[in-house]
Design a protein around this motif. Sequence first.
Motif, mmCIF file in Angstrom:
data_model
loop_
_atom_site.group_PDB
_atom_site.id
_atom_site.type_symbol
_atom_site.label_atom_id
_atom_site.label_comp_id
_atom_site.label_asym_id
_atom_site.label_seq_id
_atom_site.Cartn_x
_atom_site.Cartn_y
_atom_site.Cartn_z
ATOM 1 N N ASN A 47 37.958 80.158 5.685
ATOM 2 C CA ASN A 47 37.649 81.391 4.956
ATOM 3 C C ASN A 47 36.284 81.368 4.280
ATOM 4 O O ASN A 47 35.706 82.415 3.994
ATOM 5 C CB ASN A 47 38.762 81.736 3.949
ATOM 6 C CG ASN A 47 38.972 80.688 2.871
ATOM 7 O OD1 ASN A 47 38.639 79.518 3.049
ATOM 8 N ND2 ASN A 47 39.533 81.101 1.760
ATOM 9 N N LYS A 48 35.760 80.195 3.985
ATOM 10 C CA LYS A 48 34.490 80.149 3.254
ATOM 11 C C LYS A 48 33.298 80.578 4.105
ATOM 12 O O LYS A 48 32.260 80.971 3.581
ATOM 13 C CB LYS A 48 34.257 78.761 2.651
ATOM 14 C CG LYS A 48 35.390 78.308 1.721
ATOM 15 C CD LYS A 48 35.662 79.321 0.634
ATOM 16 C CE LYS A 48 37.090 79.318 0.172
ATOM 17 N NZ LYS A 48 37.486 78.485 -0.867
ATOM 18 N N ASN A 76 37.304 72.164 1.713
ATOM 19 C CA ASN A 76 36.842 72.898 2.896
ATOM 20 C C ASN A 76 35.617 73.727 2.562
ATOM 21 O O ASN A 76 34.722 73.899 3.384
ATOM 22 C CB ASN A 76 37.942 73.837 3.394
ATOM 23 C CG ASN A 76 39.192 73.081 3.754
ATOM 24 O OD1 ASN A 76 39.181 72.266 4.676
ATOM 25 N ND2 ASN A 76 40.269 73.322 3.014
ATOM 26 N N SER A 152 33.740 81.940 -5.093
ATOM 27 C CA SER A 152 34.475 83.114 -5.559
ATOM 28 C C SER A 152 33.776 83.841 -6.697
ATOM 29 O O SER A 152 34.156 83.704 -7.864
ATOM 30 C CB SER A 152 35.899 82.703 -5.955
ATOM 31 O OG SER A 152 36.641 82.455 -4.791
ATOM 32 N N ALA A 184 47.074 81.918 1.255
ATOM 33 C CA ALA A 184 46.930 80.886 0.230
ATOM 34 C C ALA A 184 45.859 81.342 -0.743
ATOM 35 O O ALA A 184 44.767 81.748 -0.336
ATOM 36 C CB ALA A 184 46.497 79.571 0.880
ATOM 37 N N SER A 185 46.168 81.281 -2.042
ATOM 38 C CA SER A 185 45.195 81.734 -3.030
ATOM 39 C C SER A 185 44.937 80.623 -4.035
ATOM 40 O O SER A 185 45.870 79.990 -4.522
ATOM 41 C CB SER A 185 45.734 82.987 -3.731
ATOM 42 O OG SER A 185 44.695 83.690 -4.367
ATOM 43 N N SER A 186 43.651 80.407 -4.326
ATOM 44 C CA SER A 186 43.319 79.321 -5.268
ATOM 45 C C SER A 186 42.247 79.764 -6.256
ATOM 46 O O SER A 186 42.544 80.063 -7.403
ATOM 47 C CB SER A 186 42.882 78.090 -4.467
ATOM 48 O OG SER A 186 42.497 77.061 -5.319
ATOM 49 N N SER A 187 40.988 79.851 -5.806
ATOM 50 C CA SER A 187 39.989 80.373 -6.737
ATOM 51 C C SER A 187 40.040 81.909 -6.750
ATOM 52 O O SER A 187 39.439 82.549 -7.606
ATOM 53 C CB SER A 187 38.582 79.867 -6.400
ATOM 54 O OG SER A 187 38.170 80.309 -5.136
ATOM 55 N N GLY A 188 40.750 82.499 -5.805
ATOM 56 C CA GLY A 188 41.081 83.927 -5.853
ATOM 57 C C GLY A 188 40.108 84.851 -5.130
ATOM 58 O O GLY A 188 40.374 86.044 -5.015
ATOM 59 N N GLY A 189 39.011 84.331 -4.626
ATOM 60 C CA GLY A 189 37.990 85.185 -4.014
ATOM 61 C C GLY A 189 38.477 85.886 -2.763
ATOM 62 O O GLY A 189 38.178 87.076 -2.554
ATOM 63 N N THR A 190 39.233 85.181 -1.957
ATOM 64 C CA THR A 190 39.705 85.771 -0.702
ATOM 65 C C THR A 190 40.684 86.906 -1.019
ATOM 66 O O THR A 190 40.541 88.023 -0.518
ATOM 67 C CB THR A 190 40.390 84.682 0.152
ATOM 68 O OG1 THR A 190 39.475 83.595 0.286
ATOM 69 C CG2 THR A 190 40.779 85.202 1.516
ATOM 70 N N ASP A 279 46.941 73.359 7.248
ATOM 71 C CA ASP A 279 46.420 72.210 6.498
ATOM 72 C C ASP A 279 47.387 71.844 5.367
ATOM 73 O O ASP A 279 48.214 72.664 4.973
ATOM 74 C CB ASP A 279 45.019 72.530 5.944
ATOM 75 C CG ASP A 279 45.101 73.338 4.660
ATOM 76 O OD1 ASP A 279 45.387 74.541 4.732
ATOM 77 O OD2 ASP A 279 44.909 72.758 3.580
ATOM 78 N N TYR A 282 46.314 73.976 1.464
ATOM 79 C CA TYR A 282 46.315 75.432 1.253
ATOM 80 C C TYR A 282 47.302 76.147 2.183
ATOM 81 O O TYR A 282 48.327 76.659 1.733
ATOM 82 C CB TYR A 282 44.902 76.005 1.473
ATOM 83 C CG TYR A 282 43.879 75.477 0.497
ATOM 84 C CD1 TYR A 282 43.713 76.072 -0.746
ATOM 85 C CD2 TYR A 282 43.077 74.385 0.811
ATOM 86 C CE1 TYR A 282 42.784 75.596 -1.652
ATOM 87 C CE2 TYR A 282 42.140 73.895 -0.093
ATOM 88 C CZ TYR A 282 41.996 74.499 -1.319
ATOM 89 O OH TYR A 282 41.085 74.030 -2.211
ATOM 90 N N THR A 310 43.547 80.731 6.588
ATOM 91 C CA THR A 310 42.237 80.534 5.949
ATOM 92 C C THR A 310 41.579 79.204 6.327
ATOM 93 O O THR A 310 40.563 78.832 5.750
ATOM 94 C CB THR A 310 42.404 80.639 4.427
ATOM 95 O OG1 THR A 310 43.577 79.901 4.045
ATOM 96 C CG2 THR A 310 42.563 82.089 3.981
ATOM 97 N N GLY A 311 42.179 78.479 7.285
ATOM 98 C CA GLY A 311 41.530 77.256 7.784
ATOM 99 C C GLY A 311 42.034 75.998 7.116
ATOM 100 O O GLY A 311 43.157 75.956 6.614
HETATM 101 C C1 LIG Z 1 41.869 76.427 3.721
HETATM 102 C C2 LIG Z 1 41.771 77.218 2.487
HETATM 103 N N1 LIG Z 1 42.626 78.223 2.284
HETATM 104 C C3 LIG Z 1 42.605 78.978 1.165
HETATM 105 C C4 LIG Z 1 41.686 78.722 0.164
HETATM 106 C C5 LIG Z 1 41.734 79.569 -1.065
HETATM 107 O O1 LIG Z 1 40.769 80.546 -1.032
HETATM 108 P P1 LIG Z 1 40.226 81.140 -2.416
HETATM 109 O O2 LIG Z 1 39.569 79.984 -3.120
HETATM 110 O O3 LIG Z 1 39.310 82.208 -2.028
HETATM 111 O O4 LIG Z 1 41.410 81.601 -3.184
HETATM 112 C C6 LIG Z 1 40.765 77.679 0.318
HETATM 113 C C7 LIG Z 1 39.818 77.367 -0.758
HETATM 114 O O5 LIG Z 1 39.151 76.393 -0.772
HETATM 115 C C8 LIG Z 1 40.808 76.905 1.507
HETATM 116 O O6 LIG Z 1 39.958 75.898 1.704
#
Ligand SMILES: Cc1ncc(COP(=O)(O)O)c(C=O)c1O
Length: 326
Positions: A47-48, A76, A152, A184-190, A279, A282, A310-311
């Motif tokens: 996704n990055k 990633n 993000s 999958a959501s983590s830093s939230g940008g996606t 993976d 995430y 998102t990879g």
């Molecule tokens: C494989 C994968 N999926 C999802 C995410 C989460 O995306 P976001 O950080 O935009 O929420 C990441 C973030 O590093 C990621 O590497």
Amino acid sequence: MTNRMPRVPLAHLPTPLQPLERLSRALGGPRLWLKRDDLTGLALGGNKTRKLEYLLGDALQRGADTVITAGAAQSNHARQTAAAAARCGLRCVLALSPMAPETTTGNLLLDRLLGAQVRWTGGRDRAEVMQEIAAEERAAGREPYVIPYGGSNAIGATAYFEAMHELVRQSRQAQVEFHTVALASSSGGTQSGLLAGAAALHDTVRILGISVDEPAGVLAPRVLRLARLVIEHLAVRVDVPEEGAMVVDDYVGGGYGVMGEPEREAIELLARYEGVLLDPVYTGKAMAGLIALIRAKTWRREDAVLFWHTGGAPALFAYQDALLRG
Ligand SMILES: Cc1ncc(COP(=O)(O)O)c(C=O)c1O
């Protein structure tokens, strides 16, 4: 609608939209689909790559010669930033946390191959370490560009505003109407970019972030704030409703980067029914959450549910022991 923000073409777009027929059957519905952002290209994708098209567009416009970003050892985002920098002829310095592991494998191996410089944070605040590196770079006469954690910010998340438009075009072509997009959501940008995109399109699809680390009470407000920033950045006249920022945090399991049995099962199911690699950090965690929600009958059999891949598969190699233990 396309925006006029500076953008470097790095990704192979559109990414495929793929039905998961065998997995849907095995789970007894709903109709599952995958959006293959693991296939964005650029050093094993993810996704990055989309976000970096805009972030490096901005960096180049500002005359940067060095990009700096941060992440975990198996980030990633760091690996894709290293690849994007290489492609644009920029230096790349990565602040990785916390300490160098015994084995240089997975994403970390790729960071090295891609020519990035790695600085270990030793558990210090990553943003602070990035600012320190930027000051050193300036003192050495270079022009650094700091990319925030996960890429993000409004610039990075704009890519997923556009990606939502891409999905809507594809789903019209495939004649499928998605009830939910899960990711999958983590830093939230996606998630925030997708949410902003859906709002701009007046699309009622639910964008469901499955948290891989933080409580919903922290992540959901961040997603909402960032989605509204994207709307502001693009000067679109639309409101992002608060209830649109949907986050579940029931599937965090052992926490960030900890792979347990649900994650291992999800990774195996996708591999064995569809030949698709998730993976451990995430997408494996988020898919485990999606499967749990499916088993709890969250959707009707005939609903169409999209999982945005998102990879992240390069990290599989750093989890060899945990994966083989199952
Ligand atoms: C494989 C994968 N999926 C999802 C995410 C989460 O995306 P976001 O950080 O935009 O929420 C990441 C973030 O590093 C990621 O590497």
